[in-house]
Design a protein around this motif. Structure first.
Motif, PDB file in Angstrom:
ATOM      1  N   SER A  69       0.659  -1.205  -0.019  1.00  0.00           N
ATOM      2  CA  SER A  69      -0.002   0.085  -0.024  1.00  0.00           C
ATOM      3  C   SER A  69       0.821   1.179   0.238  1.00  0.00           C
ATOM      4  O   SER A  69       0.047   2.619  -0.371  1.00  0.00           O
ATOM      5  N   GLY A  70       2.339   1.097   0.272  1.00  0.00           N
ATOM      6  CA  GLY A  70       2.769   2.466   0.533  1.00  0.00           C
ATOM      7  C   GLY A  70       3.458   2.807  -0.919  1.00  0.00           C
ATOM      8  O   GLY A  70       3.083   2.310  -2.142  1.00  0.00           O
ATOM      9  N   SER A  71       3.934   4.095  -0.887  1.00  0.00           N
ATOM     10  CA  SER A  71       4.640   4.876  -2.388  1.00  0.00           C
ATOM     11  C   SER A  71       5.638   4.100  -2.888  1.00  0.00           C
ATOM     12  O   SER A  71       6.391   3.735  -1.978  1.00  0.00           O
ATOM     13  N   GLU A  72       5.828   3.897  -4.202  1.00  0.00           N
ATOM     14  CA  GLU A  72       6.894   3.390  -4.772  1.00  0.00           C
ATOM     15  C   GLU A  72       7.947   4.454  -4.831  1.00  0.00           C
ATOM     16  O   GLU A  72       9.192   4.033  -4.947  1.00  0.00           O
ATOM     17  N   GLU A  73       7.632   5.699  -4.663  1.00  0.00           N
ATOM     18  CA  GLU A  73       8.604   6.882  -4.608  1.00  0.00           C
ATOM     19  C   GLU A  73       9.245   6.955  -3.485  1.00  0.00           C
ATOM     20  O   GLU A  73      10.538   7.568  -3.175  1.00  0.00           O
ATOM     21  N   ARG A  74       8.526   6.816  -2.243  1.00  0.00           N
ATOM     22  CA  ARG A  74       9.174   6.824  -1.007  1.00  0.00           C
ATOM     23  C   ARG A  74      10.378   5.745  -0.474  1.00  0.00           C
ATOM     24  O   ARG A  74       9.890   4.492  -0.758  1.00  0.00           O
ATOM     25  N   THR A  75      11.250   5.784  -0.025  1.00  0.00           N
ATOM     26  CA  THR A  75      12.318   5.070   0.432  1.00  0.00           C
ATOM     27  C   THR A  75      11.651   4.283   1.640  1.00  0.00           C
ATOM     28  O   THR A  75      11.487   5.177   2.757  1.00  0.00           O
ATOM     29  N   PRO A  76      11.629   3.043   1.711  1.00  0.00           N
ATOM     30  CA  PRO A  76      11.101   2.403   3.253  1.00  0.00           C
ATOM     31  C   PRO A  76      12.087   2.739   4.179  1.00  0.00           C
ATOM     32  O   PRO A  76      13.316   2.823   3.927  1.00  0.00           O
ATOM     33  N   ARG A  77      11.553   2.771   5.280  1.00  0.00           N
ATOM     34  CA  ARG A  77      12.640   3.048   6.509  1.00  0.00           C
ATOM     35  C   ARG A  77      12.076   2.720   7.786  1.00  0.00           C
ATOM     36  O   ARG A  77      10.762   2.650   7.959  1.00  0.00           O
TER      37      ARG A  77
END
Length: 255
Positions: free
Chosen positions: A229-237
């Motif tokens: 569900s998260g953004s593909e542009e945002r780096t997971p952290r």
């Protein structure tokens, strides 16, 4: 834009505890004011993906025993949203994902203990969703992907589970984590930050100590639901990491 989150709900007692982790949850909740919350909970299993659909106040479900009486007096009187439930149902059906609704189910402790700490006013509409632990990881991620973009509308998506969850291996009172639990989370974090889904989908075969960490998948699959569900542009952290009873992980991630 609000990110998607994987949050550890750990022990139900966190609702009445004052710890480093509960302080983190309070601070996390202060970062945003979501228009609605969509939460997958490890404590609601169904073969068909099911979501709550009601405009009424939820019952607080005490799906545990043996805890202090104080905990059973805690209530989280959030309301649902039929309008949002219908929209989510449509998003899933557009992806060919079978979905059902439940107008009677309350909030179990996989949902309300976290929300009680994060948003204590209980003034944000909540949609609770079930998990099917028997689906493979790529199918779990695909379910999450159906909700991708909700964060841009200030709707918070949460996968509520635990990465290392083996109640037979907990050591009551132990403060230092067991090395094998740390090693499993280390592997998970590394491949998550690298967005190496090929490895993540094969965690059972590739991750160290996977059978001990995930003896049954119901608490682990919310990780994949949040990932999808998260953004593909945002780096997971990693936004929090800690352990209780030696082996119970409180690892939390943002996507």
């Amino acid at each position: 834009m609000i990110p998607s989150l994987f949050l550890a709900h750990g022990s139900p007692a966190l609702a009445i505890q004052d710890t480093e982790y509960t302080a983190f949850l309070r601070e996390l909740g202060q970062q945003w004011k979501p228009k609605a919350i969509v939460i997958f909970t490890a404590h609601w299993e169904s073969e068909v993906l099911t979501l709550t659909s009601t405009d009424e106040t939820y019952e607080t479900i005490y799906d545990f025993y043996g805890f202090p009486d104080e905990l059973y007096r805690v209530a989280y009187p959030a309301k649902g949203s039929v309008k949002l439930a219908l929209r989510l149902e449509g998003l899933f059906r557009e992806r060919g994902i079978e979905v059902d609704t439940d107008s009677a189910r309350g909030l179990d402790h996989g949902s309300w203990t976290l929300l009680y700490k994060m948003f204590p006013e209980a003034d944000i509409p909540v949609i609770q969703l079930s998990v099917n632990p028997h689906l493979p990881p790529d199918k779990q991620t695909a379910i999450g992907e159906a909700l991708r973009g909700l964060g841009e509308e200030d709707i918070l998506v949460i996968g509520s589970g635990v990465t290392v969850h083996n109640l037979r291996m907990v050591n009551w009172g132990q403060e230092e984590p067991e090395p094998w639990a740390v090693e499993f989370d280390d592997w998970l974090i590394r491949h998550t930050l690298e967005r190496d889904t090929a490895a993540l989908y094969r965690y059972e075969a590739l991750a160290p100590h996977s059978r001990m960490a995930v003896p049954r998948a119901e608490h682990f699959v919310p990780f994949f639901l949040a990932l999808g569900s998260g953004s593909e542009e945002r780096t997971p952290r990693v936004i929090y990491r800690g352990y209780e009873f030696g082996t119970l992980s409180y690892l939390c991630l943002q996507f």
